[in-house]
Every structure is written in structure tokens, then in C-alpha cells.
Scaffold this active site. Structure first.
Site, PDB file in Angstrom:
ATOM      1  N   GLU A 156       7.431   3.402  11.834  1.00  0.00           N
ATOM      2  CA  GLU A 156       6.678   1.829  11.978  1.00  0.00           C
ATOM      3  C   GLU A 156       6.934   1.181  13.012  1.00  0.00           C
ATOM      4  OE1 GLU A 156       7.106  -0.155   8.292  1.00  0.00           O
ATOM      5  OE2 GLU A 156       6.070   1.490   6.925  1.00  0.00           O
ATOM      6  N   GLU A 349       5.632   7.788   3.778  1.00  0.00           N
ATOM      7  CA  GLU A 349       6.208   6.545   2.899  1.00  0.00           C
ATOM      8  C   GLU A 349       5.045   6.185   1.849  1.00  0.00           C
ATOM      9  OE1 GLU A 349       8.261   3.347   4.331  1.00  0.00           O
ATOM     10  OE2 GLU A 349       9.355   4.397   5.905  1.00  0.00           O
TER      11      GLU A 349
HETATM   12  C1  FCB Z   1       8.764   0.301   5.141  1.00  0.00           C
HETATM   13  C2  FCB Z   1      10.061   0.804   5.857  1.00  0.00           C
HETATM   14  C3  FCB Z   1      11.192   1.294   4.722  1.00  0.00           C
HETATM   15  C4  FCB Z   1      11.161   0.358   3.446  1.00  0.00           C
HETATM   16  C5  FCB Z   1       9.728   0.336   3.037  1.00  0.00           C
HETATM   17  C6  FCB Z   1       9.706  -0.540   1.672  1.00  0.00           C
HETATM   18  O1  FCB Z   1       8.012  -0.600   5.763  1.00  0.00           O
HETATM   19  O2  FCB Z   1       9.662   1.927   6.699  1.00  0.00           O
HETATM   20  O3  FCB Z   1      12.365   1.240   5.539  1.00  0.00           O
HETATM   21  O4  FCB Z   1      11.777  -0.820   3.896  1.00  0.00           O
HETATM   22  O5  FCB Z   1       8.953  -0.455   3.718  1.00  0.00           O
END
Ligand code: FCB
Length: 434
Positions: A156, A349
Site C-alpha cells: 500500500e 488483504e
Molecule cells: C491495511 C494495512 C494493514 C492493516 C489493514 C487493516 O491498510 O495494509 O497493515 O492495517 O489495513
């Protein structure tokens, strides 16, 4: 919640869970400091005043955590390598042991090489940080490359730029607004140099994890539509266009430092796959004339957009709306936008913050999103994997320990791990897919 079984995903689909070093490892005294240690030490930066000095103490308890992964039955584990730890004498030994233990447990290691914990003293406003990153990546690849196949360069970069350097709510806590753009460019350059370093070390399965989400205009009013389009450029194109097309969205290349054209040819090194982190869509409207608070982030009035609530949806403990079909919309839009320039996609994620051991809300969230992902597959998007954020409750950055994303509960006093209902549910989903 639906009770019909989750549809079958293709053979070889990669199921996993994700974590990151700073959020779980602890053992801060056995590594160099990072920008996050310095940020956390400033009063008022982290909501509950906590630090990640101990976190889940995964550094000392990683065997127990590998056993949890094996019990869950995931094929892969996405973790991050801490650059400040690799800079300290025995730092790489830890990842060596972790990778060995994962391989012995039949879980494929998928390291991310940068998940926001920049060594203190380095600075993404400086171009040479990209070169330092590539050197560090070569060292890690040289040590782990005999057992690691799948690599992730950055996590990110958009959030790290926006929250860390434009708004100042994450480390290093700068509030530069659009003057933060060089941070985006230097991370992209670092990514491209890292891809070259990994390939030189023999790697053939390289991706990046970018955060994306649909951006919905607050109304049909032209000002709202324009604001939503602008936000879409920042979130969905500022990083993806250079990576996949080798160009910046119109108007942004001119704002970047250095020889941008030459850098773009490095940034656009072909990727083997493209990682997407998805949590929720954004509803975006025209700028407001006062600073507003959105999901705990203070949004300055100078920005050319404002973020609004998405009404009529359940929200997680973080206040994020639950919109599973946003994942289908996002992935199909990406396929339509980038066509055959988009390599196979992996959801790196997806998850939600809820308290409690009997976490039926998390089960409903994951169930909905896995079905939405299957809808994207059915619509022809080449999706190859799905990783839940996160294995463990952990240090959720500026929120401290107040937001629990884990399939496994962590008692931050005793450090005891207790699988939640969602852990057993995901284990059963994985069993049914075998
Ligand atoms: C994302 C991050 C991760 C975590 C989630 C909830 O933006 O990559 O580290 O904090 O959110």
C-alpha cells in the site's frame, strides 16, 4: 447470512492469511528503530498510547503462530520482512527460521519486503531511499530465495504516502498534502528497482500489494462527480497506471521529481501478478470548506474532495461500511480499465475489525467477500488467490490495539492466542475447497 456452501474456486487457487512485521513481531530491542517507533513515541499519535515494542511477540512465539497457520490449513502465509531488523546483526536469521518452519509445516511463505516500517533516518522524499531499498532486497533475496517463490515488493504505497506524508496520521507524521507526491514516485521507483533485484536473484513470481476500492460520487452533481473522479485517480490510478501502463495519469507526471520518463521504464517492469487490498468503497463529494473527521482521519479542507458516509450499510468497529459487491465491482473495473496489461490478480488483504471470540460479524463479512470474489471470477477476472487480513489481532497503527482484525484473538497482557469462531469457519471453508 447465507448458509449455502461457498462456490468452488479453481484448483491451485491460493488461500492464505496476511500479517506485517511491525504489527506483530515485537522484539523492538533486537532490531534498529523505524519511523513507526519514533512516531509512536510522540504523545497523542497512537490513540490508546500503546507501542509495538512487544505487540504479539511473534518474534519469540513464531513457532506457535506457524502451528496456528498449519491448523487453519492455509496454503500460504503473507508476512513482511522488517527492513530495520534486517539491518541488525542477527535479523535475517529470524526470517530464515520462519521460512524453514513454514516450509516444514507445508505453508508457502509470501514475504512483503516493505510494509511501512522504514528504518529511522531514511526518507521517501529522497530518491536514494529507492536505491537503498533495492540493496536491502538483494540481501533478503540472497538469503531466502532458495525457499521463497512468491514475493511482494511494497504494501500500500498509496496509504503510506497519503496517511504518512500528506495527512500525517501515520508515520512519519508529515502533513505535506500534494507536496507528498515525490514519496509516491520514490516508492514506485523502489518497487521497480526491487523487481530487477529480485529477478537478478532468480525470482519469477513477483507482485505488489496496492489498496484499491470503488469510488462512488456522493450525488450526480458535477462537482461531486469531479471530486469522485479525482479521488479515483489518487487511489486507483496513481500507482496502478505507472505499474501497468508505464505512464502517470494526466497532470501528475509533471509534479514528480527527477527524470520521470526514465524512471517509468523501471517502474513498469512486468509483474507476474497484481495484489489488491480491499476493505470498502469510498463515497466522495465536492470539497467542504471546513476540515472534517472521517473514519478517525482528519481530512483538511484544502483537499479537492471530501469523504462521506455510505449509508444503509452495517459498519465494522472501525466504522468502515461492509460492501462485499464492491470487491466484484473493483476487480471487474480493473479488468476493463487495464485489459491484458493487468496480470493475474491476488487479493492480498481483506478483513474487518470486530471484537469478541464468537465473531459472527467477521464470518458474515468474509463469507460475503469470498462470494463476491467468486462473482469476479465468473465475470472473467483472472483471480488466483485470496488472503484474509489478519491471522492475529495486532497493533493497528494509529489505532493501537483497539481494532481487532484477527482470526485468532491475542490477549495483549498474557500474549495467549485463542482461535475465534472465524478461525474455525475459515478452516472449514478451506477444507471444503480441497
Ligand atoms: C491495511 C494495512 C494493514 C492493516 C489493514 C487493516 O491498510 O495494509 O497493515 O492495517 O489495513
Amino acid at each position: 447470512m447465507t448458509t449455502a456452501p461457498i462456490p468452488r474456486f479453481p484448483d491451485g487457487f491460493l488461500w492464505g492469511v496476511s500479517t506485517s512485521a511491525h504489527q506483530i513481531e515485537g522484539a523492538a530491542d533486537e532490531r534498529e528503530p523505524s519511523v513507526w517507533d519514533a512516531f509512536t513515541a510522540e504523545p497523542g499519535r497512537v490513540k490508546d498510547g500503546s507501542t509495538a515494542a512487544v505487540a504479539c511477540d511473534h518474534y519469540h512465539r513464531h513457532r506457535e503462530d506457524v502451528a496456528l497457520l498449519a491448523g487453519l490449513g492455509v496454503a500460504a502465509y503473507r508476512f513482511s520482512v522488517s527492513w530495520p531488523r534486517v539491518r541488525s546483526p542477527r535479523g535475517l536469521d529470524f526470517y530464515d527460521r520462519l521460512v524453514d518452519d513454514l516450509c516444514a509445516a507445508g505453508v508457502r511463505p509470501v514475504p512483503t519486503l516493505f510494509h511501512w516500517d522504514l528504518p529511522l533516518g531514511l526518507d521517501w522524499l529522497r530518491r536514494d531511499t529507492a536505491e537503498r531499498f533495492a540493496e536491502y532486497v538483494s540481501v533478503v533475496a540472497g538469503r531466502l530465495g532458495d525457499r521463497v517463490r512468491k514475493w511482494i515488493t511494497l504494501n500500500e504505497p498509496a496509504e503510506h504516502t497519503l496517511l504518512g506524508h500528506a495527512l500525517g496520521t501515520h508515520a512519519p507524521g508529515r502533513r505535506l498534502l500534494f507536496d507528498a507526491l515525490p514519496v509516491a514516485h520514490h516508492q514506485l521507483l523502489a518497487h521497480g528497482l526491487a523487481v530487477r533485484a529480485l529477478r537478478a536473484a532468480g525470482a519469477t513470481d513477483i507482485g505488489i500489494a496496492n489498496s484499491h476500492g470503488p469510488t462512488w460520487a456522493a450525488s450526480e452533481d458535477g462537482a461531486d462527480v469531479a471530486a469522485a473522479e479525482f479521488y479515483d485517480v489518487l487511489l486507483n490510478r496513481l500507482f496502478a497506471d505507472p505499474l501497468l501502463l508505464g505512464t502517470y495519469p494526466a497532470g501528475l507526471g509533471e509534479l514528480m521529481p527527477g527524470d520521470v520518463e526514465a524512471d517509468l521504464s523501471v517502474i513498469a517492469e512486468p509483474l507476474d501478478w497484481y495484489g489488491v487490498n480491499y476493505y470498502a468503497p469510498a463515497r466522495v463529494g465536492a470539497p467542504r470548506d471546513t476540515e472534517t473527521d472521517f473514519s478517525g482521519v482528519r481530512m483538511p479542507a484544502e483537499l479537492p474532495f471530501s469523504l462521506r458516509e455510505i449509508e444503509g450499510r452495517p459498519v465494522t468497529d472501525f466504522g468502515w461500511p461492509v460492501v462485499p459487491e464492491g470487491l466484484t465491482e473493483l476487480l471487474t473495473a480493473f479488468r476493463d480499465r487495464y485489459g491484458d496489461r493487468l496480470p493475474p490478480v491476488v487479493v492480498t488483504e481483506n478483513g474487518c475489525a470486530y471484537d469478541g471470540l464468537d465473531d459472527q460479524d467477521r464470518i458474515a463479512y468474509l463469507d460475503g467477500h469470498i462470494r463476491a470474489l467468486h462473482d469476479a471470477l465468473t465475470a472473467g477476472v483472472d483471480v488466483r488467490g485470496y488472503f484474509v487480513w489478519s491471522l492475529l489481532d495486532n497493533f493497528e497503527w494509529a489505532e493501537g490495539y483497539a481494532r481487532r482484525f484477527g482470526l485468532v484473538h491475542v490477549d495483549f497482557t498474557t500474549l495467549a492466542r485463542t482461535p475465534k469462531a472465524s478461525y474455525r469457519w475459515f478452516r472449514d471453508v478451506l477444507r471444503a475447497q480441497r
